[in-house]
Motif scaffolding. Structure first.
Motif, PDB file in Angstrom:
ATOM      1  N   LEU A  74       0.678  -1.178  -0.061  1.00 30.59           N
ATOM      2  CA  LEU A  74       0.029   0.011   0.060  1.00 30.59           C
ATOM      3  C   LEU A  74       0.823   1.321   0.194  1.00 30.59           C
ATOM      4  N   GLY A  75       2.133   1.202   0.009  1.00 30.55           N
ATOM      5  CA  GLY A  75       3.094   2.511   0.396  1.00 30.55           C
ATOM      6  C   GLY A  75       2.816   2.925   1.854  1.00 30.55           C
ATOM      7  N   ILE A  76       3.360   3.980   1.783  1.00 33.76           N
ATOM      8  CA  ILE A  76       3.619   5.020   3.062  1.00 33.76           C
ATOM      9  C   ILE A  76       3.393   6.220   2.855  1.00 33.76           C
ATOM     10  N   VAL A  77       2.984   7.134   3.768  1.00 36.11           N
ATOM     11  CA  VAL A  77       2.908   8.596   3.510  1.00 36.11           C
ATOM     12  C   VAL A  77       4.306   9.209   3.199  1.00 36.11           C
ATOM     13  N   PRO A  78       4.260  10.003   1.963  1.00 42.51           N
ATOM     14  CA  PRO A  78       5.429  10.396   1.316  1.00 42.51           C
ATOM     15  C   PRO A  78       6.204  11.178   2.354  1.00 42.51           C
ATOM     16  N   ALA A  79       5.754  11.932   3.405  1.00 45.08           N
ATOM     17  CA  ALA A  79       6.484  12.651   4.230  1.00 45.08           C
ATOM     18  C   ALA A  79       7.318  11.551   5.137  1.00 45.08           C
ATOM     19  N   PHE A  80       6.983  10.417   5.380  1.00 45.77           N
ATOM     20  CA  PHE A  80       7.530   9.469   6.128  1.00 45.77           C
ATOM     21  C   PHE A  80       8.650   8.513   5.480  1.00 45.77           C
ATOM     22  N   GLU A  81       8.471   8.657   4.066  1.00 40.88           N
ATOM     23  CA  GLU A  81       9.417   7.763   3.264  1.00 40.88           C
ATOM     24  C   GLU A  81      10.882   7.897   3.574  1.00 40.88           C
ATOM     25  N   LYS A  82      11.382   8.943   3.657  1.00 42.14           N
ATOM     26  CA  LYS A  82      12.768   9.177   4.062  1.00 42.14           C
ATOM     27  C   LYS A  82      13.474   8.544   5.279  1.00 42.14           C
ATOM     28  N   MET A  83      12.225   8.414   6.355  1.00 39.35           N
ATOM     29  CA  MET A  83      12.619   7.700   7.686  1.00 39.35           C
ATOM     30  C   MET A  83      12.830   6.224   7.461  1.00 39.35           C
ATOM     31  N   THR A  84      12.281   5.780   6.413  1.00 36.54           N
ATOM     32  CA  THR A  84      12.292   4.149   6.025  1.00 36.54           C
ATOM     33  C   THR A  84      13.654   3.833   5.745  1.00 36.54           C
ATOM     34  N   GLU A  85      14.317   4.707   5.302  1.00 35.43           N
ATOM     35  CA  GLU A  85      15.684   4.584   4.603  1.00 35.43           C
ATOM     36  C   GLU A  85      16.851   4.810   5.571  1.00 35.43           C
ATOM     37  N   ILE A  86      16.379   5.215   6.902  1.00 39.16           N
ATOM     38  CA  ILE A  86      17.570   5.400   7.992  1.00 39.16           C
ATOM     39  C   ILE A  86      18.222   4.086   8.077  1.00 39.16           C
ATOM     40  N   GLU A  87      19.553   4.145   8.122  1.00 40.43           N
ATOM     41  CA  GLU A  87      20.243   2.706   8.340  1.00 40.43           C
ATOM     42  C   GLU A  87      20.012   1.997   9.524  1.00 40.43           C
ATOM     43  N   GLY A  88      19.525   0.886   9.479  1.00 39.99           N
ATOM     44  CA  GLY A  88      19.621  -0.030  10.483  1.00 39.99           C
ATOM     45  C   GLY A  88      17.913   0.057  11.070  1.00 39.99           C
ATOM     46  N   ALA A  89      16.961   0.973  10.462  1.00 41.66           N
ATOM     47  CA  ALA A  89      15.789   1.099  10.808  1.00 41.66           C
ATOM     48  C   ALA A  89      15.054  -0.097  10.448  1.00 41.66           C
ATOM     49  N   SER A  90      14.059  -0.657  11.404  1.00 42.19           N
ATOM     50  CA  SER A  90      13.184  -1.559  11.035  1.00 42.19           C
ATOM     51  C   SER A  90      11.596  -0.968  11.384  1.00 42.19           C
ATOM     52  N   ILE A  91      10.631  -0.926  10.470  1.00 40.42           N
ATOM     53  CA  ILE A  91       9.477  -0.428  11.035  1.00 40.42           C
ATOM     54  C   ILE A  91       8.590  -1.498  12.012  1.00 40.42           C
ATOM     55  N   LEU A  92       8.434  -0.948  13.179  1.00 41.59           N
ATOM     56  CA  LEU A  92       7.613  -1.568  14.195  1.00 41.59           C
ATOM     57  C   LEU A  92       6.062  -1.766  14.173  1.00 41.59           C
ATOM     58  N   ALA A  93       5.691  -0.632  13.521  1.00 44.57           N
ATOM     59  CA  ALA A  93       4.155  -0.337  13.530  1.00 44.57           C
ATOM     60  C   ALA A  93       3.710   0.529  12.221  1.00 44.57           C
ATOM     61  N   HIS A  94       2.878  -0.261  11.495  1.00 43.36           N
ATOM     62  CA  HIS A  94       2.485   0.615  10.277  1.00 43.36           C
ATOM     63  C   HIS A  94       0.922   0.431  10.171  1.00 43.36           C
ATOM     64  N   GLU A  95      -0.002   1.163  10.674  1.00 42.78           N
ATOM     65  CA  GLU A  95      -1.257   0.914  10.813  1.00 42.78           C
ATOM     66  C   GLU A  95      -2.277   1.762  10.127  1.00 42.78           C
ATOM     67  N   PRO A  96      -2.323   1.866   8.660  1.00 44.15           N
ATOM     68  CA  PRO A  96      -2.943   2.946   7.952  1.00 44.15           C
ATOM     69  C   PRO A  96      -4.525   2.767   8.555  1.00 44.15           C
ATOM     70  N   SER A  97      -4.998   4.063   8.580  1.00 49.47           N
ATOM     71  CA  SER A  97      -6.274   4.568   8.937  1.00 49.47           C
ATOM     72  C   SER A  97      -6.767   5.877   8.323  1.00 49.47           C
ATOM     73  N   ILE A  98      -7.932   5.888   7.860  1.00 51.09           N
ATOM     74  CA  ILE A  98      -8.512   7.107   7.723  1.00 51.09           C
ATOM     75  C   ILE A  98     -10.078   6.990   8.221  1.00 51.09           C
ATOM     76  N   GLN A  99     -10.582   8.331   8.882  1.00 45.39           N
ATOM     77  CA  GLN A  99     -11.833   8.385   9.221  1.00 45.39           C
ATOM     78  C   GLN A  99     -12.345   9.893   8.740  1.00 45.39           C
ATOM     79  N   PHE A 100     -13.717   9.568   8.179  1.00 46.99           N
ATOM     80  CA  PHE A 100     -14.287  11.016   7.713  1.00 46.99           C
ATOM     81  C   PHE A 100     -15.798  10.786   8.067  1.00 46.99           C
ATOM     82  N   ALA A 101     -16.382  12.081   7.660  1.00 50.32           N
ATOM     83  CA  ALA A 101     -18.035  12.186   8.128  1.00 50.32           C
ATOM     84  C   ALA A 101     -18.490  12.431   6.691  1.00 50.32           C
ATOM     85  N   LEU A 102     -19.925  11.821   6.752  1.00 48.59           N
ATOM     86  CA  LEU A 102     -20.532  12.145   5.399  1.00 48.59           C
ATOM     87  C   LEU A 102     -21.721  13.206   5.553  1.00 48.59           C
ATOM     88  N   ASP A 103     -21.641  13.936   6.716  1.00 48.69           N
ATOM     89  CA  ASP A 103     -22.641  15.080   6.785  1.00 48.69           C
ATOM     90  C   ASP A 103     -21.902  16.238   7.711  1.00 48.69           C
TER      91      ASP A 103
END
Length: 254
Positions: free
Chosen positions: A143-172
């Motif tokens: 699914l990819g990742i938020v563009p603003a966060f992409e560079k952080m995934t390139e940090i040497e030795g970094a491993s993603i511990l939590a990636h839980e995409p979510s969105i909430q919106f109202a219809l009225d």
């Protein structure tokens, strides 16, 4: 894929298991007397004879369900301030909605639930993927990742511990009808540290929920059908192609 009595729903092409649930949360506590609770579940069992497993969980939650080992099953539960109905791997969404309609038609009489007594009502679609691997990395790959966060995934030795995409919106404008898409991975830091990934369920949830008492001639059934229409539109129009299919394809090639 798990074996069950029926795998005719098109959603089974994208996941291992799917389910359609309904939850009614009340402002006041529901009747909890022995006679009232048993009468309610006896009415449910009369319409769905396969639901023969009745038990009480902690905190006074009463459950009636079919055998789970068949792969697809129905269940209904009553808590202090919530009535829930679910169908795991139904042959169609319509079959699940028939069950939820029956339960909502029953509760005003069997459990004395008034149209005023609605804190919230929701319909939820759930999709499970059985996957042995790093769920968080799978979500990034699929699914990819938020563009603003992409560079952080390139940090040497970094491993993603939590990636839980979510969105909430109202219809009225009053935000009385709200939708939420969330994804729940089950890979922990322990799994990553040990480099051992058990076969776990990765879950995708989409919920349409409305808040507040019913209005005018509205019934719980008509309110639920509006939410069900929203779920069907969003799931079929957006989630299948943009979430479910990419996950299914990523798992297939991993």
């Amino acid at each position: 894929m798990k074996e069950g009595r029926s795998r005719s729903s098109p959603y089974h092409a994208y996941c291992d298991d799917y389910y359609v649930n309904m939850n009614l949360n009340t402002e006041m506590e529901l009747p909890q007397t022995r006679d009232t609770v048993l009468h309610f579940f006896e009415q449910v069992k009369k319409s769905y004879p396969g639901m023969k497993n009745f038990y009480c969980r902690e905190r006074g939650e009463f459950v009636l369900e079919e055998d789970k080992d068949q792969g697809d099953y129905r269940w209904v539960s009553v808590e202090a301030r919530r009535v829930s109905s679910g169908y795991v791997n139904p042959p169609s969404v319509e079959e699940a909605m028939k069950q939820h309609t029956f339960v909502l038609d029953l509760i005003p009489y069997s459990l004395s639930v008034s149209p005023l007594d609605c804190e919230s009502l929701n319909v939820m679609y759930g999709f499970d993927y059985t996957y042995r691997g790093n769920h968080n990395q799978l979500l990034v790959d699929a699914l990819g990742i938020v563009p603003a966060f992409e560079k952080m995934t390139e940090i040497e030795g970094a491993s993603i511990l939590a990636h839980e995409p979510s969105i909430q919106f109202a219809l009225d404008e009053e935000c009385r009808t709200q939708c939420r898409l969330s994804i729940e991975p089950r890979t922990s830091a322990y799994h990553l540290r040990m480099k051992e990934f058990p076969e776990e369920q990765l879950s995708v949830y989409f919920t349409a929920r409305r808040y507040g008492s019913l209005e005018g001639d509205e019934t719980y059934v008509t309110a639920m059908k509006k939410l069900a229409a929203v779920c069907r539109e969003v799931v079929d129009g957006y989630i299948v192609e943009n979430v479910l299919r990419p996950l299914q394809q990523a798992i297939a090639i991993s």
